[in-house]
Scaffold this motif. Structure first.
Motif, PDB file in Angstrom:
ATOM      1  N   PRO A  42       0.813  -1.227   0.000  1.00 29.67           N
ATOM      2  CA  PRO A  42       0.000   0.000   0.000  1.00 29.67           C
ATOM      3  C   PRO A  42       0.846   1.276   0.000  1.00 29.67           C
ATOM      4  O   PRO A  42       0.474   2.264  -0.623  1.00 29.67           O
ATOM      5  CB  PRO A  42      -0.820  -0.101   1.289  1.00 29.67           C
ATOM      6  N   VAL A  43       2.015   1.228   0.678  1.00 27.01           N
ATOM      7  CA  VAL A  43       2.861   2.421   0.699  1.00 27.01           C
ATOM      8  C   VAL A  43       3.362   2.724  -0.707  1.00 27.01           C
ATOM      9  O   VAL A  43       3.323   3.867  -1.171  1.00 27.01           O
ATOM     10  CB  VAL A  43       4.041   2.232   1.667  1.00 27.01           C
ATOM     11  N   LEU A  44       3.795   1.689  -1.415  1.00 28.56           N
ATOM     12  CA  LEU A  44       4.275   1.907  -2.776  1.00 28.56           C
ATOM     13  C   LEU A  44       3.145   2.419  -3.662  1.00 28.56           C
ATOM     14  O   LEU A  44       3.333   3.325  -4.470  1.00 28.56           O
ATOM     15  CB  LEU A  44       4.833   0.609  -3.354  1.00 28.56           C
ATOM     16  N   GLU A  45       1.949   1.829  -3.476  1.00 28.57           N
ATOM     17  CA  GLU A  45       0.802   2.293  -4.254  1.00 28.57           C
ATOM     18  C   GLU A  45       0.555   3.775  -3.993  1.00 28.57           C
ATOM     19  O   GLU A  45       0.355   4.550  -4.923  1.00 28.57           O
ATOM     20  CB  GLU A  45      -0.459   1.517  -3.846  1.00 28.57           C
ATOM     21  N   GLY A  46       0.599   4.142  -2.703  1.00 29.89           N
ATOM     22  CA  GLY A  46       0.361   5.536  -2.345  1.00 29.89           C
ATOM     23  C   GLY A  46       1.400   6.443  -2.983  1.00 29.89           C
ATOM     24  O   GLY A  46       1.071   7.502  -3.515  1.00 29.89           O
ATOM     25  N   ALA A  47       2.661   6.014  -2.964  1.00 24.38           N
ATOM     26  CA  ALA A  47       3.726   6.830  -3.532  1.00 24.38           C
ATOM     27  C   ALA A  47       3.509   7.004  -5.027  1.00 24.38           C
ATOM     28  O   ALA A  47       3.685   8.095  -5.582  1.00 24.38           O
ATOM     29  CB  ALA A  47       5.076   6.174  -3.273  1.00 24.38           C
ATOM     30  N   LEU A  48       3.094   5.929  -5.669  1.00 24.47           N
ATOM     31  CA  LEU A  48       2.868   5.996  -7.114  1.00 24.47           C
ATOM     32  C   LEU A  48       1.735   6.970  -7.424  1.00 24.47           C
ATOM     33  O   LEU A  48       1.843   7.819  -8.314  1.00 24.47           O
ATOM     34  CB  LEU A  48       2.517   4.601  -7.617  1.00 24.47           C
ATOM     35  N   GLU A  49       0.639   6.849  -6.637  1.00 23.54           N
ATOM     36  CA  GLU A  49      -0.490   7.740  -6.873  1.00 23.54           C
ATOM     37  C   GLU A  49      -0.093   9.189  -6.684  1.00 23.54           C
ATOM     38  O   GLU A  49      -0.466  10.072  -7.455  1.00 23.54           O
ATOM     39  CB  GLU A  49      -1.630   7.407  -5.906  1.00 23.54           C
ATOM     40  N   ARG A  50       0.723   9.425  -5.632  1.00 27.77           N
ATOM     41  CA  ARG A  50       1.116  10.793  -5.362  1.00 27.77           C
ATOM     42  C   ARG A  50       1.990  11.329  -6.495  1.00 27.77           C
ATOM     43  O   ARG A  50       1.861  12.468  -6.907  1.00 27.77           O
ATOM     44  CB  ARG A  50       1.857  10.871  -4.033  1.00 27.77           C
ATOM     45  N   SER A  51       2.851  10.463  -7.017  1.00 32.37           N
ATOM     46  CA  SER A  51       3.721  10.968  -8.081  1.00 32.37           C
ATOM     47  C   SER A  51       2.904  11.300  -9.318  1.00 32.37           C
ATOM     48  O   SER A  51       3.185  12.280 -10.007  1.00 32.37           O
ATOM     49  CB  SER A  51       4.823   9.959  -8.391  1.00 32.37           C
ATOM     50  N   VAL A  52       1.873  10.507  -9.576  1.00 32.33           N
ATOM     51  CA  VAL A  52       1.018  10.822 -10.720  1.00 32.33           C
ATOM     52  C   VAL A  52       0.307  12.157 -10.492  1.00 32.33           C
ATOM     53  O   VAL A  52       0.229  13.002 -11.390  1.00 32.33           O
ATOM     54  CB  VAL A  52       0.002   9.685 -10.967  1.00 32.33           C
ATOM     55  N   ALA A  53      -0.165  12.355  -9.249  1.00 36.82           N
ATOM     56  CA  ALA A  53      -0.870  13.601  -8.951  1.00 36.82           C
ATOM     57  C   ALA A  53       0.055  14.801  -9.081  1.00 36.82           C
ATOM     58  O   ALA A  53      -0.318  15.832  -9.643  1.00 36.82           O
ATOM     59  CB  ALA A  53      -1.457  13.538  -7.534  1.00 36.82           C
ATOM     60  N   VAL A  54       1.284  14.672  -8.591  1.00 35.07           N
ATOM     61  CA  VAL A  54       2.226  15.788  -8.692  1.00 35.07           C
ATOM     62  C   VAL A  54       2.556  16.065 -10.155  1.00 35.07           C
ATOM     63  O   VAL A  54       2.642  17.217 -10.580  1.00 35.07           O
ATOM     64  CB  VAL A  54       3.512  15.496  -7.880  1.00 35.07           C
ATOM     65  N   ALA A  55       2.707  14.984 -10.930  1.00 35.88           N
ATOM     66  CA  ALA A  55       3.010  15.170 -12.342  1.00 35.88           C
ATOM     67  C   ALA A  55       1.883  15.924 -13.035  1.00 35.88           C
ATOM     68  O   ALA A  55       2.120  16.838 -13.833  1.00 35.88           O
ATOM     69  CB  ALA A  55       3.249  13.816 -13.007  1.00 35.88           C
ATOM     70  N   ALA A  56       0.631  15.557 -12.703  1.00 36.74           N
ATOM     71  CA  ALA A  56      -0.510  16.247 -13.307  1.00 36.74           C
ATOM     72  C   ALA A  56      -0.491  17.715 -12.923  1.00 36.74           C
ATOM     73  O   ALA A  56      -0.701  18.603 -13.765  1.00 36.74           O
ATOM     74  CB  ALA A  56      -1.815  15.599 -12.843  1.00 36.74           C
ATOM     75  N   SER A  57      -0.230  17.976 -11.636  1.00 40.08           N
ATOM     76  CA  SER A  57      -0.222  19.357 -11.171  1.00 40.08           C
ATOM     77  C   SER A  57       0.875  20.152 -11.860  1.00 40.08           C
ATOM     78  O   SER A  57       0.680  21.293 -12.279  1.00 40.08           O
ATOM     79  CB  SER A  57      -0.036  19.364  -9.650  1.00 40.08           C
ATOM     80  N   MET A  58       2.058  19.538 -12.015  1.00 41.54           N
ATOM     81  CA  MET A  58       3.156  20.253 -12.656  1.00 41.54           C
ATOM     82  C   MET A  58       2.831  20.548 -14.112  1.00 41.54           C
ATOM     83  O   MET A  58       3.106  21.633 -14.624  1.00 41.54           O
ATOM     84  CB  MET A  58       4.438  19.415 -12.563  1.00 41.54           C
TER      85      MET A  58
END
Lengths: 576, 361
Positions: free
Chosen positions: B204-220
């Motif tokens: 779950p931690v890795l999943e969370g990290a992946l989701e967050r990176s996708v969200a940050v990428a979208a925001s950027m």
């Protein structure tokens, strides 16, 4: 400014399109509110404005979306960055840098503005959003409302013509939400910014909207119109609108002020009657109503009259348990203090919760609500004072034993779920709780009818996931149930179902403590409200006494009908 | 004239590069000596400056972690020396551990056996040197905002810099995720500790990290990351040729330097290569439309901070006294050499000239 022309969005692995044939025009300088039940594609629609759908998310978009004359088909999100500013649901996922000033500068730097222009706009934006005192602070140390304002500021500095916001106030306490909405008002009025915003907490925002766009159901056409007209047909609506519909006011009031000016007659009719004791009293059978939006308990009695109403009132009076005073204490805290580093998160807190009682913990973000729940479930060790849950000291009781006495549904229910399928999750919950196999599955079927065994918890909606987490926690049959912000991200239908479930649990004798910003939920469910401020209990008493007099924590109905002690629409409905 | 350091704000902040130069100066000095007294003095100087001038920002808290890491390195070095022996000859026998018999082909490797005072002292000095180097790096980390340092990179390298910054903000987020999920395990009635607990939380931690990176990428992306200016074809090609050609020249020149046969062409080739690569970076920067908001300025205080570090390094390198390397065989008590010690104290200068951070809120 924003034009959707016959837009249909289909994601790659979805059978049906998420948005179908959407036509929508938002003229310059308008604040348009996008409403609708969960899962109708509000986020998809918002992200289509910034071009993230489909450039970033994948899927196919048919039709045309133009923003300020630019077609999102030919312009990627980065090329729209100077026209559209987008803030998503979670501000933390939005931040690229680590301090407030760098975050506000990030967008301007990307667009290549001249340093002198950047410097000037920075100071203007800091003042506009009231962030000047926080400019050098690391973002991680800010409160929720401050973070949301920083997120809005970070997309404002490039001076976009359009601002797109996805649930900007859902995670905020009432005061912080006011802060954010005041900023939006200023942007629309003073700068002529066009705002398109989705929000579940309509009671907070609907009066600010120039127009409302309603997505009634997945794939259904968008209904756009003045707020009062759309609210008259909307399946999701705030309590003040429900009250207006009940009283037959036309046009419908959208704000407490409008409603108060019309409520003279209603107050007269209600004079001399008193609300039934205990929390608001929709019958337990009507509340967890079928999933169809618009079928919530508030509408159930629209055509009720005469003998039937009287009978129902009698029945309700019998069903509703008054706040139990003599029941045994399930949780007890005496002189409780908790320290986090140098911060005193809780100080000298006394709290007794009895079986069958529902207590709402309220107070601003960071007041110590979650910490108090944490001590009751043994996650936080008190610095001094005593705490007992089910007669045990929580932080000294092994988790396996503690779950049978107290259960907590955390703010992010997904944290509780590990398995790949609902069935596996239930089997694990049975094993964890030492319950008979099938106990959890039975609860899931009760709380969440129609969910297949093979569904992945990730594919559930926000409300369904909460219900699953609740079922997992309830498998151990804890007499004390704690909920941390249960209505975050829930639409009105999901909230009504949750309220029904919790009311049922309280009637069975469960004690419920919920930390919430949702004044309407507290008014509807809680026997007692405890208000925390800076780690101290500042008010503790029956809901109607604590809540009616408070400007921040009073539900809309109480504000409209003050000084009479009515809290919710079902109460009023039952009395009429 | 008021000579006291002003209160820190964004405009008068010491350049992040100056802090790094200062720390590198101390580190160079540390690498030149094994004298534990001098090393201790270096650690003390670094610690004093950190205590005097660090902020409350999250990156500033890393100093403690670096100190712990340094101590761990020291302990590991000692343990290895005891277990695996050491080529240092010694006469002061402390203990003799049972030696593991090894086959003939493993000659030269020893497990257990004699432990002498000399080898322990040698390991201690050596470990202390490594620990001091780490603590110097930690000091730079605590004093200079890593994100600001990256802002000083040339435009063409900016995107690499952002990737590094985002990666760095990930670690604390993941640590927070692990904490939250272990809490959730407890709520389900499972013990939070244990290897199994950590493993179950991992996915779950890795999943969370992946989701967050996708969200940050979208925001950027939505905020204009990666916008490029149109650049003429010729310039683009010139950039490629200059960068690749420069790197090639540096490689060939470096080979010449090491091979000792090409002394005539090596130095000019390396120089030309570096010049070409720099020109390539500069041209490449044209593609980027980015501007910089309030970059750190290299002012007089930055010169003083960087200069004090450089002075420490230069003075200690120049000193080269025998006392920098106290004797191990035969054992001798280390002495504090006067001049190197005084020169190390120059490194205290930043504690007086750098702007004073505001009191924590």
């Amino acid at each position: 400014m924003i034009r959707f022309e016959n837009v249909t969005v289909t994601y790659a692995d979805a059978g049906a399109p998420t948005l179908a044939g959407v036509d929508l025009t938002v003229p310059e300088g308008e604040l348009v509110l996008l409403v609708g039940p969960s899962g109708v594609g509000k986020s998809t629609l918002l992200n289509a404005v910034s071009g993230l759908v489909p450039h970033f998310t994948g899927g196919t978009l048919r039709g045309r979306v133009t923003v300020g004359g630019r077609d999102t088909r030919t312009h990627r999100p980065r090329e729209l960055a100077d026209v559209v500013g987008t803030v998503g649901q979670d501000p933390l996922a939005h931040f690229v840098t680590d301090t407030v000033e760098d975050e506000l500068a990030y967008g301007m730097e990307s667009l290549g503005l001249a340093p002198a222009v950047m410097r000037r706009r920075m100071e203007e934006t800091l003042d506009l959003l009231g962030l000047a005192a926080l400019r050098e602070r690391p973002i991680a140390t800010l409160s929720g409302g401050q973070q949301q304002r920083v997120a809005i500021g970070s997309v404002l500095t490039p001076h976009p013509k359009v601002l797109v916001l996805d649930e900007p106030t859902s995670a905020l306490d009432p005061a912080a939400a006011e802060e954010v909405l005041a900023v939006l008002q200023r942007l629309v009025h003073d700068l002529g910014t066009t705002v398109l915003m989705a929000e579940h907490r309509l009671e907070r925002v609907v009066q600010y909207a120039d127009r409302v766009a309603l997505l009634p159901a997945p794939g259904a056409p968008v209904v756009v119109g003045p707020p009062a007209e759309v609210m008259a047909v909307s399946p999701v609506h705030p309590p003040v609108v429900a009250l207006g519909r009940l009283a037959g006011w036309d046009p419908l009031p959208l704000s407490v002020r409008d409603a108060r000016r019309r409520a003279g007659g209603l107050r007269d009719r209600l004079a001399g009657r008193t609300p039934p004791p205990g929390p608001a009293t929709a019958p337990a059978s009507a509340a967890p109503a079928s999933g169809a939006p618009g079928d919530g308990p508030r509408r159930a009695g629209a055509a009720r009259s005469g003998v039937r109403a009287v009978l129902e009132r009698l029945v309700r009076g019998g069903v509703t348990p008054p706040a139990p005073a003599a029941a045994p204490a399930v949780a007890e805290a005496r002189g409780l203090a908790v320290r986090r580093g140098r911060v005193e998160a809780l100080r000298d807190v006394d709290l007794v919760v009895r079986a069958g009682e529902t207590v709402a913990l309220m107070g601003r973000n960071g007041a110590g609500k979650s910490t108090l729940l944490g001590t009751l479930v043994g996650l936080v060790e008190p610095a001094s004072g005593s705490v007992l849950a089910g007669g045990r000291v929580p932080h000294r009781t092994p988790p396996r034993e503690l779950v049978r006495h107290v259960g907590l549904v955390p703010q992010e229910p997904r944290d509780l779920l590990y398995a790949d399928t609902v069935a596996a999750e239930c089997a694990a919950a049975d094993a964890d709780a030492g319950a008979a196999p099938g106990a959890c599955r039975a609860l899931v079927s009760e709380l969440l009818p129609g969910v297949a065994d093979g569904t992945h918890p990730r594919d559930l909606s926000e409300g369904q996931r909460l219900a699953l987490a609740l079922a997992v926690v309830l498998t151990a049959r804890p007499p004390l149930l704690l909920l941390d912000e249960p209505t975050r991200g829930l639409d009105y239908a999901a909230k009504a179902r949750l309220a029904g479930v919790l009311r049922g649990l309280a009637a069975e004798g469960h004690a419920i403590v919920m930390a919430t910003h949702d004044v309407e939920l507290a008014a509807e469910l809680a026997h007692r409200v405890v208000i925390l401020a800076d780690g101290e209990v500042v008010a503790d008493g029956p809901t109607h006494e604590v809540v009616v007099s408070s400007p921040a924590f009073a539900p809309q109905v109480a504000k409209v009908l003050a000084p009479q002690p009515w809290l919710t629409v079902p109460q009023v409905e039952a009395a009429l | 004239m008021n000579l006291r350091a002003p209160e820190a704000n964004r405009s008068n902040a010491v350049h992040a590069g100056a802090w790094w130069l200062w720390a590198l100066g101390l580190a160079v000095a540390a690498s030149r000596t094994t004298n534990p007294l001098l090393l201790g003095l270096l650690v003390g100087v670094a610690g004093f400056v950190v205590a005097a001038r660090r902020t409350d920002a999250p990156w500033a808290r890393s100093y403690g972690a670096f100190v712990k890491l340094g101590l761990a390195v020291l302990v590991v070095r000692l343990v290895f020396s005891v277990l695996l022996g050491s080529p240092i000859p010694g006469t002061h026998l402390l203990v003799t551990l049972p030696e593991v018999p090894l086959p003939d082909w493993a000659q030269g490797v020893r497990i257990g056996g004699r432990v002498t005072a000399e080898q322990l002292v040698f390991a201690l000095y050596d470990g202390a040197k490594l620990a001091t180097l780490l603590i110097c790096v930690g000091a730079a980390n605590a004093l200079a905002n890593p994100a600001r340092l990256l802002k000083s990179l040339p435009g063409a390298l900016y995107e690499v810099g952002v990737a590094v910054v985002v990666a760095m903000t990930f670690a604390p987020n993941m640590v927070a995720d692990v904490g939250r999920l272990r809490t959730a395990r407890r709520l389900r009635g499972r013990p939070a500790g244990g290897v199994k607990g950590v493993l179950q939380v991992g996915l779950p931690v890795l999943e969370g990290a992946l989701e967050r990176s996708v969200a940050v990428a979208a925001s950027m992306d939505a905020r204009g990351y990666g916008r490029t200016a149109p650049v003429p074809r010729a310039v683009r090609h010139a950039t490629t040729v200059l960068t690749l050609g420069g790197l090639l020249c540096v490689c060939v020149g470096g080979y010449g330097l090491l091979a000792a046969s090409g002394g005539s062409y090596a130095v000019p080739l390396v120089a030309a290569g570096v010049a070409m690569a720099l020109a390539g970076l500069r041209l490449g920067g044209r593609r980027s439309v980015r501007t910089r908001y309030r970059p750190d300025r290299w002012d007089a205080r930055s010169w003083l901070v960087a200069g004090s570090g450089a002075a420490v390094a230069a003075l200690v390198v120049a000193a080269d006294a025998a006392a920098l390397h106290p004797g191990v065989v035969p054992l001798a008590a280390p002495e504090l050499p006067l001049w190197p010690a005084l020169s190390v104290l120059v490194g205290l200068l930043p504690a007086f000239v750098a702007p004073l951070p505001k009191e924590s809120m």
